[in-house]
Design a protein around this motif. Sequence first.
Motif, PDB file in Angstrom:
ATOM      1  N   TYR A   1       0.824  -1.206   0.000  1.00 18.16           N
ATOM      2  CA  TYR A   1       0.000   0.000   0.000  1.00 18.16           C
ATOM      3  C   TYR A   1       0.859   1.257   0.000  1.00 18.16           C
TER       4      TYR A   1
ATOM      5  N   LEU B   1     -11.264   2.655   5.604  1.00 22.24           N
ATOM      6  CA  LEU B   1      -9.847   2.895   5.874  1.00 22.24           C
ATOM      7  C   LEU B   1      -9.116   1.579   6.154  1.00 22.24           C
TER       8      LEU B   1
ATOM      9  N   HIS C   1      -9.384  -0.340   2.391  1.00 20.00           N
ATOM     10  CA  HIS C   1      -8.747   0.295   1.237  1.00 20.00           C
ATOM     11  C   HIS C   1      -7.432   1.013   1.549  1.00 20.00           C
ATOM     12  N   HIS C   2      -7.149   1.280   2.815  1.00 18.68           N
ATOM     13  CA  HIS C   2      -5.962   2.067   3.158  1.00 18.68           C
ATOM     14  C   HIS C   2      -5.075   1.398   4.211  1.00 18.68           C
TER      15      HIS C   2
END
Length: 321
Positions: free
Chosen positions: A118, A263, A266-267
């Motif tokens: 990421y 969050l 996806h993060h």
Amino acid sequence: MADSGTLVNVLRAAGEGTRLRLLALLCDGEHSVKDLTEILGQSQPRVSRHLKLLADAGLVSRNAEGAWAYYGLAEGGAGGDLARWLVARIDADDSDRARDRARLAAVRAAQQEQAAAYFAKVADSWDRLRQLHVPEEAVEAAILEAVDGRVADLLLDLGTGTGRMLELLAPHYRRAVGIDSSREMLAIARAKLAAAGIGNAQVRLGDIADLDASLGSADLIVIHQVLHYFDDPGRVLGQARRLLRADGEILIVDFAPHDLEFLRSHHAHRRLGIGAQQMAGWARAAGLRVAELRSFPPSNGAGLTVCLWRLANDPDGNWTE
């Protein structure tokens, strides 16, 4: 002390193979049900049932975060004391214990790989992305206020990312080292430090959950928007405390508790914010105390609240420099 009925319930809950393995894993730090299921190789309902029995008996604590729940050993009481006593007496060569630790290491490695992928993807736009959900100017002003008049001999920036804290705090240290596990982030940090003419700071590739003691003793440690990427932030605090001077301080910036599951999905976030009691508990376990807590709500009312903690050595803890 506890009455006999309480102790019987605690002993009954702990006296089963899988539950004892769970206690041993939780002695290594907090874990989600998902991770414990993967480590033990058992179904989620079965693991959850065992954890409920342990929680009902006061052996473990449960903290719900959105769709996930994290478990850890109870901080005190008959249950927590007995759990630690039992785990300390498990043979280090026990086959189940060794296998569980190996699987735990594999789970943590997979999580680090996911986070690294990421960060490699967002490295170029990291500073801009961070500003989308953080009241950055107010937080940075508070950080500068917290270190006003102080010049650290050694500052450690754990999870330095693109090196923003090394830039911001440049007037407040004689030497600084930023640690991060992302090569892409460190490349940007090096370029930014060079462009700013900051020659007394360097960045290194490393795991902040397993710090090298050769870094030295720091009188200021910064952990800025990092802990929510870890299942067990207390483990990071324990590592940081090992490198903190007796009169040193740790500055932590992170989100307050929230329910934004995207969050996590996806993060690469692992924790949906950090509560005041959670931080106080992790600090206490690491031999630290919360000296100050400030909160910064979003300016537009729709974002996330950011918190700034200032941690100091706990004079009542077992301090070793």
